[in-house]
Design a protein around this motif. Structure first.
Motif, short mmCIF file in Angstrom:
data_model
loop_
_atom_site.label_atom_id
_atom_site.label_comp_id
_atom_site.label_asym_id
_atom_site.label_seq_id
_atom_site.Cartn_x
_atom_site.Cartn_y
_atom_site.Cartn_z
N SER A 209 38.88 4.02 45.76
CA SER A 209 40.27 3.84 45.34
C SER A 209 40.67 4.71 44.15
N SER A 210 39.70 5.19 43.37
CA SER A 210 40.04 6.03 42.22
C SER A 210 40.60 7.38 42.64
N LYS A 211 40.40 7.78 43.90
CA LYS A 211 40.86 9.09 44.36
C LYS A 211 42.34 9.09 44.73
N PHE A 212 42.92 7.92 44.98
CA PHE A 212 44.31 7.85 45.44
C PHE A 212 45.27 8.02 44.26
N GLY A 213 46.28 8.87 44.45
CA GLY A 213 47.24 9.14 43.41
C GLY A 213 46.77 10.17 42.40
N ARG A 214 45.59 10.68 42.62
CA ARG A 214 45.02 11.68 41.73
C ARG A 214 45.49 13.07 42.16
N HIS A 215 45.53 14.00 41.24
CA HIS A 215 45.95 15.37 41.54
C HIS A 215 44.78 16.30 41.34
N GLY A 216 44.44 17.07 42.37
CA GLY A 216 43.31 17.99 42.31
C GLY A 216 43.73 19.40 41.96
N LEU A 217 42.77 20.29 42.01
CA LEU A 217 43.02 21.68 41.64
C LEU A 217 43.53 22.50 42.82
N MET A 218 43.07 22.18 44.03
CA MET A 218 43.47 22.96 45.20
C MET A 218 43.53 22.07 46.43
N ARG A 219 44.37 22.43 47.35
CA ARG A 219 44.60 21.65 48.56
C ARG A 219 43.54 22.00 49.62
N THR A 220 43.04 20.99 50.32
CA THR A 220 42.07 21.25 51.38
C THR A 220 42.62 20.94 52.77
N ALA A 221 43.41 19.89 52.91
CA ALA A 221 43.93 19.52 54.23
C ALA A 221 45.09 18.56 54.06
N ALA A 222 45.84 18.39 55.14
CA ALA A 222 46.91 17.40 55.16
C ALA A 222 46.32 16.02 55.43
N LEU A 223 47.00 14.99 54.99
CA LEU A 223 46.53 13.63 55.25
C LEU A 223 46.41 13.36 56.74
N GLU A 224 47.27 14.00 57.53
CA GLU A 224 47.28 13.77 58.98
C GLU A 224 46.02 14.26 59.67
N GLU A 225 45.21 15.06 58.99
CA GLU A 225 44.00 15.61 59.62
C GLU A 225 42.82 14.66 59.55
N VAL A 226 42.97 13.54 58.87
CA VAL A 226 41.90 12.54 58.79
C VAL A 226 41.97 11.62 60.00
N ASP A 227 40.85 11.44 60.69
CA ASP A 227 40.80 10.54 61.84
C ASP A 227 40.37 9.13 61.44
N ILE A 228 39.41 9.04 60.52
CA ILE A 228 38.88 7.75 60.07
C ILE A 228 38.84 7.79 58.54
N LEU A 229 39.45 6.81 57.91
CA LEU A 229 39.42 6.69 56.46
C LEU A 229 38.66 5.42 56.10
N VAL A 230 37.63 5.57 55.28
CA VAL A 230 36.86 4.41 54.82
C VAL A 230 37.00 4.34 53.31
N THR A 231 37.48 3.21 52.83
CA THR A 231 37.66 3.00 51.40
C THR A 231 37.26 1.57 51.07
N GLU A 232 37.31 1.20 49.78
CA GLU A 232 36.82 -0.12 49.40
C GLU A 232 37.91 -1.07 48.96
N ALA A 233 39.15 -0.61 48.91
CA ALA A 233 40.25 -1.46 48.46
C ALA A 233 41.45 -1.25 49.38
N PRO A 234 42.26 -2.28 49.58
CA PRO A 234 43.45 -2.13 50.43
C PRO A 234 44.36 -1.01 49.94
N LEU A 235 44.97 -0.31 50.86
CA LEU A 235 45.89 0.76 50.51
C LEU A 235 47.23 0.19 50.06
N THR A 236 47.89 0.90 49.16
CA THR A 236 49.26 0.55 48.83
C THR A 236 50.14 0.83 50.05
N ALA A 237 51.36 0.32 50.02
CA ALA A 237 52.25 0.49 51.17
C ALA A 237 52.48 1.97 51.49
#
Length: 251
Positions: A209-237
């Motif tokens: 969950s610490s990765k969400f809302g964070r800003h990185g140095l460079m873009r790697t992919a669009a969110l739509e390119e993820v098929d399976i997301l595994v995290t440890e906390a519920p996502l915000t709306a």
């Protein structure tokens, strides 16, 4: 001097979330004056640890990521939960690409009971976990090693990895941003991620969950390119909507 050093460590710790913080807010949290905070920020800026902004500061991009052993200790409980859930998506005989991120290293540890895996990786840590066991085949990208990551991500390693077509890519990420998408802090690792998104049948992203809302140095992919997301906390709306296309697992 010891008190100043401790105060600077506390400032850096509060900035590790990735957001910029105000001088006034830091002063209140640390129970010191605004001028004391400004003095500490000037010192940290000279060290290259932070970037001062109008009325506050944010952590320098280079300070977000440390050596592998240090980063393996950060959010370790969350990464372990993610790893256990992610392992359920890997069957015996799977062809996998696993990157060198710490969450991916945690996932690799959970695959030691799988048999007949074909593992493509640029990570020495992943190679040591899964090579030479259970009739696995291991393909390790090589080139110039990055000792901070214990991994290979230069152009030679990228060309090698680009020649494979894995069933599943198991990836980590430096930052997840609603507008900018998936982001990273290391140019070579970002390039490895781009290759994996292009060549893999499916992508599993492990992100605490610490990765969400964070800003990185460079873009790697669009969110739509993820098929399976595994995290440890519920996502915000907002993020639940952004990943509505994917299978989302909350460990």
């Amino acid at each position: 001097m010891q008190k100043r050093t401790q105060r600077q460590r506390e400032i850096v710790a509060r900035l590790r979330g990735g957001a910029a913080l105000s001088v006034t807010g830091l002063a209140a949290e640390l129970d010191v004056s605004d001028e004391t905070i400004r003095r500490e920020l000037r010192a940290l800026e000279e060290q290259g640890a932070i970037i001062r902004e109008h009325g506050g500061a944010r952590l320098a991009a280079s300070a977000f990521e440390g050596p592998l052993a240090q980063r393996m200790e950060q959010n370790a409980d969350a990464k372990l939960r993610i790893a256990r859930a992610a392992a359920d998506f890997v069957s015996d005989g799977a062809i996998l690409f696993i990157d060198s991120g710490t969450t991916s290293c945690f996932i690799a540890r959970q695959l030691v009971e799988r048999r007949g895996l074909t593992v493509i990786t640029n990570s020495l840590q992943v190679a040591s976990e899964l090579g030479s066991i259970n009739d696995n085949r291991l393909f390790l990208a090589a080139g110039q090693m990055d000792y901070g990551y214990l991994a290979f991500s230069d152009h030679d390693a990228q060309r090698y990895v680009a020649g494979f077509t894995p069933h599943l890519a198991i990836l980590s990420v430096g930052a997840i941003h609603l507008e900018q998408g998936l982001m990273d802090f290391h140019p070579g690792e970002a390039a490895m991620s781009r290759i994996a998104y292009e060549t893999s049948e499916k992508v599993l992203l492990g992100a605490d969950s610490s990765k969400f809302g964070r800003h990185g140095l460079m873009r790697t992919a669009a969110l739509e390119e993820v098929d399976i997301l595994v995290t440890e906390a519920p996502l915000t709306a907002d993020y639940a909507q952004a990943f509505a296309h994917a299978e989302v697992v909350v460990a």
